[in-house]
Every structure is written in structure tokens, then in C-alpha cells.
Design an enzyme around this catalytic site. Structure first.
Site, short mmCIF file in Angstrom:
data_model
loop_
_atom_site.label_atom_id
_atom_site.label_comp_id
_atom_site.label_asym_id
_atom_site.label_seq_id
_atom_site.Cartn_x
_atom_site.Cartn_y
_atom_site.Cartn_z
N TYR A 1 0.81 -1.27 0.21
CA TYR A 1 -0.03 0.07 0.17
C TYR A 1 1.05 1.37 -0.49
O TYR A 1 1.75 1.85 1.01
CB TYR A 1 -1.26 0.03 1.72
CG TYR A 1 -2.03 -1.03 1.47
CD1 TYR A 1 -2.29 -2.30 0.10
CD2 TYR A 1 -2.91 -1.40 2.00
CE1 TYR A 1 -3.51 -2.85 0.13
CE2 TYR A 1 -3.18 -2.68 2.57
CZ TYR A 1 -3.95 -3.37 1.11
OH TYR A 1 -4.80 -4.58 1.79
N HIS B 1 0.08 -12.27 0.90
CA HIS B 1 -1.52 -11.00 0.12
C HIS B 1 -1.29 -11.97 -0.71
O HIS B 1 -3.41 -12.30 -1.21
CB HIS B 1 -0.04 -10.16 -0.70
CG HIS B 1 -1.40 -9.07 -0.20
ND1 HIS B 1 -0.71 -7.55 0.07
CD2 HIS B 1 -2.63 -8.58 -0.56
CE1 HIS B 1 -1.64 -6.28 -0.15
NE2 HIS B 1 -2.77 -6.87 -0.45
N LEU C 1 -17.34 -2.27 3.52
CA LEU C 1 -18.54 -1.52 3.20
C LEU C 1 -18.85 -1.26 1.79
O LEU C 1 -19.30 -0.37 1.11
CB LEU C 1 -17.75 -0.03 3.79
CG LEU C 1 -17.85 0.32 5.23
CD1 LEU C 1 -17.07 1.12 5.80
CD2 LEU C 1 -19.50 0.36 6.06
N GLY C 2 -18.24 -2.20 0.78
CA GLY C 2 -18.61 -1.76 -0.36
C GLY C 2 -17.64 -0.81 -0.56
O GLY C 2 -18.67 -0.66 -2.00
N GLY D 1 -17.01 1.50 0.13
CA GLY D 1 -17.85 2.86 0.64
C GLY D 1 -19.39 3.25 -0.21
O GLY D 1 -20.26 3.75 0.70
N1 LIG Z 1 -6.56 -8.31 1.29
C1 LIG Z 1 -6.56 -7.82 0.71
O1 LIG Z 1 -5.98 -8.18 -0.83
C2 LIG Z 1 -7.64 -6.80 0.57
C3 LIG Z 1 -8.01 -5.88 -0.37
C4 LIG Z 1 -8.71 -5.03 0.03
C5 LIG Z 1 -8.78 -4.40 1.24
N2 LIG Z 1 -8.66 -4.91 2.05
C6 LIG Z 1 -8.71 -4.45 3.33
O2 LIG Z 1 -9.64 -4.27 4.12
C7 LIG Z 1 -10.19 -2.98 4.34
C8 LIG Z 1 -10.99 -2.26 4.05
O3 LIG Z 1 -11.62 -2.25 2.71
P1 LIG Z 1 -11.63 -0.87 1.81
O4 LIG Z 1 -11.05 0.10 2.45
O5 LIG Z 1 -11.67 -1.09 0.38
O6 LIG Z 1 -12.72 -1.11 1.64
P2 LIG Z 1 -14.42 -0.58 2.29
O7 LIG Z 1 -14.39 -0.45 3.91
O8 LIG Z 1 -15.00 -2.10 1.86
O9 LIG Z 1 -14.94 0.87 2.33
C9 LIG Z 1 -13.54 1.83 2.08
C10 LIG Z 1 -14.08 3.60 1.93
O10 LIG Z 1 -15.48 3.69 1.88
C11 LIG Z 1 -15.37 4.65 2.76
N3 LIG Z 1 -15.76 5.24 4.26
C12 LIG Z 1 -15.51 4.42 4.97
N4 LIG Z 1 -16.26 4.52 7.08
C13 LIG Z 1 -17.21 5.36 6.44
C14 LIG Z 1 -17.99 5.78 6.60
N5 LIG Z 1 -18.24 5.36 8.05
N6 LIG Z 1 -18.99 6.98 6.16
C15 LIG Z 1 -19.00 6.93 4.66
N7 LIG Z 1 -17.42 6.08 3.56
C16 LIG Z 1 -17.28 5.88 4.54
C17 LIG Z 1 -13.98 5.22 2.72
O11 LIG Z 1 -13.42 6.86 2.20
P3 LIG Z 1 -12.33 7.46 2.85
O12 LIG Z 1 -11.17 7.09 2.00
O13 LIG Z 1 -12.55 8.47 2.39
O14 LIG Z 1 -12.27 7.92 4.28
C18 LIG Z 1 -13.48 4.77 1.55
O15 LIG Z 1 -13.21 5.39 0.12
C19 LIG Z 1 -8.48 -1.85 3.68
O16 LIG Z 1 -8.74 -0.86 4.08
C20 LIG Z 1 -7.24 -3.38 3.63
O17 LIG Z 1 -7.07 -3.30 4.59
C21 LIG Z 1 -7.51 -6.24 1.59
#
Ligand SMILES: NC(=O)c1ccc[n+]([C@@H]2O[C@H](COP(=O)([O-])OP(=O)(O)OC[C@H]3O[C@@H](n4cnc5c(N)ncnc54)[C@H](OP(=O)(O)O)[C@@H]3O)[C@@H](O)[C@H]2O)c1
Length: 334
Positions: free
Chosen positions: A58, A124, A224-225, A227
Site C-alpha cells: 500500500y 497477500h 462497506l462495499g 464505501g
Molecule cells: N487483502 C486484500 O487483498 C485486501 C483487498 C482490499 C482491502 N483490504 C483491506 O480491507 C480494508 C477495507 O477495504 P476498503 O478500504 O477497500 O473498503 P471498505 O472498507 O468497504 O470502504 C472504504 C471506503 O469507504 C469509505 N468509508 C469508510 N467509512 C465510512 C463511513 N462510515 N461513511 C462513509 N464512507 C465511509 C472510505 O472513505 P475515505 O477513504 O474517504 O475515508 C473508503 O472510500 C482495507 O483498508 C484493507 O486493509 C484487503
């Protein structure tokens, strides 16, 4: 905050974690503000979150540096989960599971994170060129020498390997159940990380049952899909070119409009509990099993607090049935 146990090593974490990826990667990475990200990490810790999920790729590398800075005075309050095995190239990310690389990657992650030990070290992606036993064996050695406390694998689909505007597949695929079984023969798998949310439920078919039956923890990525499930994204507003959602089939204006009934349903349930749609989406993930820990990603203090608050929300059977009856999400990567 309620505590949950992560797998074989029986390590305890706050029920809701924090995904640190949006602070440096995937979501308008070119416009990040490090100070607000630091405040988001601290707000999460103040709210009872302990699990911070990052990865060397990242940034690349800057996300671990940021987590290291955030934890300088607060390392003992956090459970640090990071990853190795993906290298960021010009067009694509590529897998590297060679034992020598894994050992070097761990040492450099420890330095960036300013810590002596990584609580959960995850592979990963599996390198198709290297027998998994060799990669996993090298990771197990890191536990025996005390650099790492427990091990996990990520089972996130190939689409996540696309870089920038690059198209095409990298040949890197999600870890399979048979690979998880092979890893277990070498060293206990403490945690599997995979996508799980109200609009992406594939993990419920076989992966989560496999984990639950063996006491393996399950870290829910993208809970959160990306966001969408928070209801704060408007169809047609568009995304910056370096935002993954600019190329995500579920984030075209048409698909976002078509999928609105899902958000409407989450909002309706939230109104009954004084909760936001994001909190309902996270409470649904938490309700999928005692070993499930969602890691909602955010770089914003107020959302980090809001997401942590989901740990207090208990959905009723009626709420769960209402979510089960929501329409299937439209728009697919395949
Ligand atoms: N192992 C893997 O290959 C892999 C792949 C993908 C993700 N991940 C892990 O999973 C974690 C979560 O996935 P993700 O971050 O992609 O997706 P997510 O958690 O589904 O969504 C993140 C998005 O939602 C927004 N958000 C967060 N909380 C919110 C709230 N309460 N209200 C409105 N919007 C909100 C964030 O905005 P802002 O950015 O503006 O804050 C960001 O754009 C990652 O951070 C990572 O650690 C791992």
C-alpha cells in the site's frame, strides 16, 4: 468494545478493526493528507479498535510508514496486521513468494512499522511459481524467531491486482481451500482475509464455514462495499482516475443507481436503531460469526469513530431477514 479471538494463536482484538489502505492506496492516493490519517488511527484506537490492517504494497510502503508513525507512542494498544507477497510494478502488481524475499520483506516491514514484532503476518497472494509450502514455511520461521506472532492468508480476487489504469489479468489468483489445507499442514493458519459485505457474500458459501469449523479467524475486507453501503456516494458524481472505483463495474452511474435499494434498506434498518447505514453494514458482517472481524477502511477521524460504534449495534432477527431479502447487487467483475 467487544473483543474477538483471532484463530490458532488465540490473539484478542477489538471486534471492529481499521483498514488503513485508503490512507495511501486505491482511493485517490495522490491526494492523501498524512496528518488526517494519523488522527483517524488515533480516533480508532481511542474508540477501542486494536486491529490495524496494512500491507507493504500500500503506497507502496508509505502506508506501513504511516502506521509506524501513528503507533510511535501507542504500540501496546494495537494489533498490527500487515502483508507480504505482492510487488508493485508499472502496469501490474506481481506475486513474490520466494523464501528469501519473504524474510527480507518482514525485516523491512518491521523497520517501517517501528516495531519488534508483527502480530499477524499475511501472505497477500500465492505466487504461482513457488510451492506454497516454501513460502508458508519461510513465514513460519519468522514466528519461531519471534519477528511475527501469527500467520494469515488473503483470499481476495484477482481483480484487486490491477494497477492504475492497467487492464488484463496478472495471473495471480485468490487462495483456494486446497491451498489453505496445504498451509495448515505446515503451520497453523490463524486468519483468512477475504471480501465480505452485504453486497459481496461469496465468502459465506465455503470460505467462512471452513474458517469457523477450524477456529481460524476471518478478517472481512471491503465490509462497506468500497464505501457504497454507507450511502454517502452519489451516482454520477464520478471518481478521480487513481480511485479504484473509477474502473469498478459496480460504480458506474447506472449500476450505482440500480443498487440504491440496498442502501435504502440499510438506512431503514439504521433508523430503527439510531445507526447509520455504514454501521448496519458492519453489524451485519459482525453477525456472521464469532471469529469475524471487519476492517472498514477510512482516512477520516469521524468515520473511524462511526465505524467503531458498529460494535455496539445488535441487529435483530427481523433486521437480518430484511437484509437477506434485499436485492442482489448488480455489476460484476466477471
Ligand atoms: N487483502 C486484500 O487483498 C485486501 C483487498 C482490499 C482491502 N483490504 C483491506 O480491507 C480494508 C477495507 O477495504 P476498503 O478500504 O477497500 O473498503 P471498505 O472498507 O468497504 O470502504 C472504504 C471506503 O469507504 C469509505 N468509508 C469508510 N467509512 C465510512 C463511513 N462510515 N461513511 C462513509 N464512507 C465511509 C472510505 O472513505 P475515505 O477513504 O474517504 O475515508 C473508503 O472510500 C482495507 O483498508 C484493507 O486493509 C484487503
Amino acid at each position: 468494545m467487544e473483543r474477538r479471538t483471532i484463530g490458532a494463536a488465540a490473539l484478542e482484538v477489538g471486534a471492529v478493526g481499521l483498514g488503513c489502505m485508503p490512507m495511501s492506496w486505491a482511493y485517490t492516493a495522490s491526494r492523501q493528507d498524512g496528518e488526517s490519517s494519523l488522527r483517524a488511527v488515533h480516533a480508532a484506537l481511542d474508540s477501542g479498535v486494536t486491529l490495524l490492517d496494512t500491507a507493504d504494497m500500500y503506497g507502496p510502503f508509505t502506508n506501513e510508514l504511516l502506521v509506524g508513525r501513528a503507533l510511535k507512542e501507542r504500540r501496546s494498544e494495537a494489533f498490527v496486521s500487515t502483508k507480504c507477497g505482492l510487488l508493485v510494478g508499472e502496469q501490474h502488481v506481481v506475486a513474490n513468494g520466494r523464501p528469501g524475499y519473504v524474510r527480507r520483506a518482514c525485516d523491512t516491514s518491521l523497520r517501517r512499522l517501528q516495531t519488534d514484532v508483527i502480530d499477524l503476518y499475511q501472505l497477500h497472494r500465492v505466487d504461482p511459481e513457488v510451492p506454497l509450502e516454501e513460502t508458508w514455511g519461510a513465514m513460519a520461521e519468522l514466528v519461531s524467531v519471534g519477528k511475527v506472532r501469527s500467520l494469515g492468508l488473503c483470499a481476495v480476487g484477482a481483480r484487486a491486482n490491477r494497477r492504475g489504469g492497467a487492464s488484463g489479468r496478472t495471473g495471480i489468483h485468490s487462495v483456494t481451500l486446497s491451498q489453505l489445507r496445504r498451509a495448515q499442514q505446515v503451520f497453523p493458519v490463524s486468519c483468512v482475509q477475504a471480501e465480505l459485505s452485504v453486497w459481496s457474500t461469496e465468502a459465506l458459501d465455503a470460505l467462512l464455514p471452513w474458517c469457523s469449523a477450524r477456529g481460524v479467524g476471518f478478517m472481512a475486507a471491503m465490509p462497506l462495499g468500497n464505501g457504497f453501503l454507507s450511502g454517502t456516494l452519489r451516482p454520477g458524481e464520478g471518481f478521480e482516475p487513481d480511485d479504484v472505483r473509477a474502473r469498478h463495474p459496480r460504480f458506474t452511474a447506472e449500476m450505482m443507481a440500480a443498487n440504491q435499494p440496498i442502501v435504502v434498506g440499510l438506512r431503514r434498518i439504521g433508523e430503527r436503531h439510531g445507526a447509520t447505514p455504514a454501521q448496519v453494514a458492519l453489524a451485519w458482517v459482525l453477525a456472521q460469526g464469532a471469529g469475524v472481524v471487519p476492517v472498514p477502511g477510512t482516512k477520516r477521524e469521524h468515520w473511524a469513530r462511526e465505524n467503531a460504534g458498529a460494535a455496539e449495534l445488535r441487529l435483530t432477527d427481523e433486521d437480518m431477514a430484511e437484509i437477506a431479502a434485499l436485492p442482489q447487487a448488480l455489476g460484476s467483475w466477471d
